[in-house]
Enzyme design. Structure first.
Site, PDB file in Angstrom:
ATOM      1  CB  SER A  13      -0.889   0.003   1.242  1.00 60.48           C
ATOM      2  OG  SER A  13      -1.456   1.272   1.453  1.00 60.48           O
ATOM      3  CB  SER A  14       0.445   4.617  -1.420  1.00 62.71           C
ATOM      4  OG  SER A  14      -0.828   4.909  -0.880  1.00 62.71           O
ATOM      5  CB  CYS A  15      -0.218   3.771   4.099  1.00 58.12           C
ATOM      6  SG  CYS A  15      -0.267   2.049   4.607  1.00 58.12           S
ATOM      7  CE1 TYR A  23      -2.845  -3.103   5.532  1.00 56.83           C
ATOM      8  CE2 TYR A  23      -1.911  -1.097   4.617  1.00 56.83           C
ATOM      9  CZ  TYR A  23      -2.537  -2.312   4.440  1.00 56.83           C
ATOM     10  OH  TYR A  23      -2.849  -2.751   3.174  1.00 56.83           O
ATOM     11  CE  LYS A  66      -0.605  -5.269   3.179  1.00 60.70           C
ATOM     12  NZ  LYS A  66      -0.832  -6.505   2.388  1.00 60.70           N
ATOM     13  CG  HIS A 117      -9.642   2.411   2.742  1.00 61.45           C
ATOM     14  ND1 HIS A 117      -9.600   1.055   2.498  1.00 61.45           N
ATOM     15  CD2 HIS A 117      -8.474   2.704   3.372  1.00 61.45           C
ATOM     16  CE1 HIS A 117      -8.466   0.551   2.952  1.00 61.45           C
ATOM     17  NE2 HIS A 117      -7.766   1.531   3.491  1.00 61.45           N
TER      18      HIS A 117
END
Length: 311
Positions: free
Chosen positions: A104-106, A133, A137, A176
């Site tokens: 994920s971009s986070c 999270y 990842k 989201h």
């Protein structure tokens, strides 16, 4: 090719199934959560040993918005770490030669240079509201990278931007921003409410991509003989949350007032991915935001009518 897609009942996994069903010579292997608990190391190892897939895409994970990440950080780090470690390690021990891990971009720092290039990973502090999270990842990304480096298997990772589309999770608190807005405006329209509250200031900028574009990008990456260890998958441009809220309201046909609750957190000021690496590999997205939103709202209505709405 025998391809295992984990998380096939979710939005991303469902899009991957739709995309790879179109590929000649691909046999899909899937398991529901009830059939295979990916947090159970022994169960995952036994599954891989019995099925012996040629390739795998790891799309399963515990996901949610700012509220969910802030409220349940222990669950987010544990479940996502377990899924990543069990799925990647058991893939290697069972002889899988090709694996794509979805992050994920986070995973990128809160104040990363914009747009965010793959090289900014681990360069500074994460956004605190979703750090649990993100850390899980990042571990999966690095695990795939190091198994490739040490064992020669083509294990690699793709980092999608904010996704939306059919099969999303519409939980009123833990979803989201995109599905939360769709549900909120739809229910306000049905109830005839004169106003809808939106979180924060509306100033942060976000990038959104339809999940079918992500699935197509994954199919492209899986065809490459030597893909990068890590590649961003994004739309290439972003909009403000205020613009997004107004667009969702228009698509849903909600005509009341939008009231901004500035006591709520904004999260990261901006999250735009640098997609130059993927573009150089010959892939670009195709679904424009307004078109994708209209498609997603139609899917939402169909899922609601059929009592299949997640959340």
């Amino acid at each position: 090719m025998k391809l295992f897609i984990s998380g096939h009942t979710g939005m991303v996994g469902g899009a991957l199934v739709r995309r790879f069903q179109k590929v000649p010579g691909v046999t899909l292997v899937t398991r529901t959560r009830q059939e295979l608990n990916l947090a159970d190391q022994a169960a995952v190892a036994a599954f891989y040993a019995a099925e012996k897939p040629d390739a795998a895409i790891i799309a399963a994970g515990k996901v949610g918005g700012i509220h969910a990440n802030n409220t349940y950080p222990a669950e987010f780090i544990y479940e996502n770490l377990a899924i990543a470690t069990h799925c990647i390690h058991s893939a290697w021990t069972s002889g899988v030669k090709r694996l794509l891990f979805l992050g994920s971009s986070c995973i990128y720092p809160k104040l990363a240079p914009q747009p965010m290039h793959e090289d900014c990973l681990l360069s500074s502090a994460l956004e605190p509201t979703n750090a649990a999270y993100a850390i899980a990842k990042i571990a999966g990304v690095k695990m795939a990278e190091y198994y490739r480096k040490q064992y020669g298997v083509v294990f690699h990772s793709a980092m999608p931007t904010n996704l939306y589309g059919p099969g999303d999770n519409y939980h009123p608190q833990n979803s989201h921003v995109m599905p939360a807005l769709i549900r909120r405006f739809h229910e306000a329209k049905v109830a005839g409410l004169s106003e809808v509250k939106a979180w924060g200031t509306g100033q942060p900028r976000r990038e959104f991509m339809h999940v079918d574009d992500l699935a197509d990008a994954c199919a492209h990456l899986m065809q490459l003989a030597e893909p990068p260890d890590l590649v961003n998958v994004g739309f290439g441009s972003d909009i403000t949350i205020r613009e997004l809220v107004e667009l969702v309201a228009a698509v849903v046909d909600y005509v009341g007032e939008i009231v901004w609750d500035e006591s709520k957190p904004d999260g990261s000021p901006r999250k735009l991915l640098d997609t130059s690496r993927l573009n150089a590999l010959g892939w670009r997205p195709h679904i424009q935001l307004k078109d994708g939103l209209e498609h997603t709202y139609r899917a939402f209505l169909a899922e609601l009518e059929a009592n299949r709405l997640r959340g």
